[in-house]
Design a protein around this motif. Structure first.
Motif, PDB file in Angstrom:
ATOM      1  N   LEU A 155      45.096  27.282  34.053  1.00  0.00           N
ATOM      2  CA  LEU A 155      44.251  28.120  34.774  1.00  0.00           C
ATOM      3  C   LEU A 155      44.510  27.161  36.444  1.00  0.00           C
ATOM      4  O   LEU A 155      43.840  27.653  37.355  1.00  0.00           O
ATOM      5  N   GLU A 158      45.096  29.350  39.025  1.00  0.00           N
ATOM      6  CA  GLU A 158      44.325  29.957  40.419  1.00  0.00           C
ATOM      7  C   GLU A 158      43.286  29.350  40.869  1.00  0.00           C
ATOM      8  O   GLU A 158      42.729  29.243  41.979  1.00  0.00           O
ATOM      9  N   ASN A 183      35.665  37.463  37.094  1.00  0.00           N
ATOM     10  CA  ASN A 183      37.104  37.922  36.480  1.00  0.00           C
ATOM     11  C   ASN A 183      37.132  38.858  35.661  1.00  0.00           C
ATOM     12  O   ASN A 183      35.523  39.546  35.276  1.00  0.00           O
ATOM     13  N   ALA A 302      41.081  36.545  36.110  1.00  0.00           N
ATOM     14  CA  ALA A 302      40.452  36.304  37.250  1.00  0.00           C
ATOM     15  C   ALA A 302      40.887  37.396  38.435  1.00  0.00           C
ATOM     16  O   ALA A 302      42.127  37.990  38.623  1.00  0.00           O
ATOM     17  N   ARG A 321      44.536  37.852  38.005  1.00  0.00           N
ATOM     18  CA  ARG A 321      45.460  37.941  37.214  1.00  0.00           C
ATOM     19  C   ARG A 321      45.556  38.937  35.966  1.00  0.00           C
ATOM     20  O   ARG A 321      45.259  39.263  35.546  1.00  0.00           O
ATOM     21  N   VAL A 337      50.022  35.262  37.712  1.00  0.00           N
ATOM     22  CA  VAL A 337      48.426  35.673  38.586  1.00  0.00           C
ATOM     23  C   VAL A 337      49.718  35.653  39.859  1.00  0.00           C
ATOM     24  O   VAL A 337      50.499  34.903  39.772  1.00  0.00           O
TER      25      VAL A 337
END
Length: 454
Positions: A155, A158, A183, A302, A321, A337
């Motif tokens: 993550l 992100e 999400n 996400a 993602r 992502v």
């Protein structure tokens, strides 16, 4: 015949191109700062590469390219007679213009997997095409500026992508915008909780239109898509949810307590929100929006959209993602992502808000006025020195009237005009005029080069 172009496409004059290149350059600089490397993919892809990757609405907007020559003989005329347009289209077209940069990127990763180091971070700035109805901010041909990371579920990416949204738009002077964040696991959880697990696409496509058609419009579409009254009653309260990000997270923890996948989505979203809270953002507001769905069916985690708060144009950036996209081309376990900047909409917003600096439209820095053949030859010699010092320089091509040459400088927004006449030829100096202030100065050309570079 009067010359024209297709609706939804545009010609770009030099002044416009200078502004567009300013946007591209700013975006590219930030992308590279975060370690992304450039790639390019073909304008035309195989139809089978693109179709079925964007959901029903996206597939309808793909520009098909007609087969040529003997391939047309194989057209399935029986399908046409039966009005099976999808089958007929496949028989006369085996290629299409790319709809976005993400699906071709997934194809690229699978095809070149042995030549890449993972996680692989790429950026791509190229045009895409959509058979859409042209309107303000919506074109048939437009540029996307994408960054993607493939080969990692972390993550941290992100978080980096949210920072990139903020940094790029802040550098472009956009100071009032919102990054909407959700999400897809949360949406899957909502579908599970309302007892309609087989209608994920129907529900997400409908609720993604909330800001366009309102609550009543979404409810009507959910009914048309076959959702039960009980399911709609369970979903409808989400349309009115409000509060801080933390309050919304707590609301969704309660709402999704019986959905494992929904709670996983909340956990991922909360992780990112908390890290961004610590790191801070320059200009952006980051808002958790429960009903943000994004129509593209390949997203699995996400999802992002960026909306300017002071211009009505819709989203100017988006992304998310995707865990299974490369699997469609035979390579599993390759989560990715990415985000995309809509350069054309960003251009429209910056134009409306008058955000382009003067330097963005000034390509030539110095114009040498032409007083005649002897002076021209001297100007060509000095212009060479200017260019060797990385100063964009032009020599006017003829000894036209001074008024005409000065108008040329003004029309091109050239900041400095150099005049070399009889006196300057004799002394070896030059006289230059600052077009912004009107001030004139006589000095050596070396001194002027220093002045400009300073």
């Amino acid at each position: 015949m009067k010359p024209s172009i297709l609706k939804g496409t545009r010609d770009f004059l030099p002044n416009t191109m200078a502004k567009r290149n300013y946007i591209f350059s700013t975006i590219k600089t930030v992308f590279e700062k975060y370690g992304f490397a450039p790639i390019q993919t073909p304008t035309i892809e195989k139809t089978e590469t693109l179709m079925g990757k964007y959901g029903e609405e996206g597939d309808r907007l793909i520009f098909r390219v007609l087969n040529s020559g003997s391939k047309l003989i194989k057209a399935d005329t029986e399908a046409l007679q039966q009005q099976n347009l999808a089958r007929f289209a496949n028989s006369i077209s085996d290629k299409a213009l790319r709809y976005d940069l993400t699906v071709p990127f997934a194809r690229f990763v699978v095809q070149h997997q042995n030549d890449l180091s993972f996680p692989f971070k790429r950026y791509q700035i190229q045009p895409v095409w959509r058979a859409d109805r042209p309107q303000k901010g919506r074109y048939r041909e437009f540029y996307q500026c994408d960054v993607d990371v493939v080969g990692s579920e972390s993550l941290i990416y992100e978080i980096e992508l949210i920072q990139i949204f903020d940094e790029v738009l802040s550098k472009l002077g956009l100071t009032d915008f919102t990054i909407q964040f959700n999400n897809r696991k949360i949406l899957t959880g909502i579908v599970e909780v309302c007892g309609e697990a087989d209608k994920l696409t129907d529900i997400t496509v409908a609720i993604d239109k909330l800001d366009k058609i309102g609550t009543d419009g979404v409810v009507k579409e959910l009914v048309e898509r076959g959702l039960s009254e009980a399911a709609i009653k369970k979903i409808e309260p989400l349309f009115a949810l409000s509060g801080t990000n933390d309050e919304l997270v707590e609301s969704m923890k309660s709402y999704l307590k019986d959905s494992e996948v929904g709670m996983k989505g909340v956990e991922e979203l909360e992780y990112v929100l908390n890290r961004i809270k610590v790191l801070g953002l320059d200009k952006a507001k980051l808002n958790f929006q429960v009903t943000l769905a994004r129509g593209l069916s390949y997203y699995t985690g996400a999802i992002f959209e960026v909306v300017p708060n002071n211009v009505k144009i819709g989203s100017i950036c988006g992304g998310g993602r995707y865990d299974n996209l490369t699997e469609l081309f035979g390579l599993s376990g390759m989560s990715g992502v990415g985000i995309s900047f809509g350069a054309d909409r960003i251009y429209d917003v910056m134009t409306e808000l008058d955000l382009f600096p003067e330097s963005a439209t000034s390509s030539t820095q110095v114009l040498f006025i032409n007083f005649g053949e002897q002076e021209q030859d001297h100007c060509l010699t000095i212009a060479k020195e200017f260019r060797e010092n990385d100063i964009a320089t032009e020599v006017y091509p003829s000894a036209a009237k001074l008024k005409k040459q000065m108008k040329y400088a003004n029309d091109k927004n050239i900041p400095f005009v150099v005049m070399i006449g009889e006196n300057e030829l004799a002394s070896g100096d030059i006289t230059y005029k600052d077009m912004a202030t009107g001030e004139q100065k006589t000095c050596s050309y070396e001194e002027m080069i220093t002045d400009i570079n300073n």
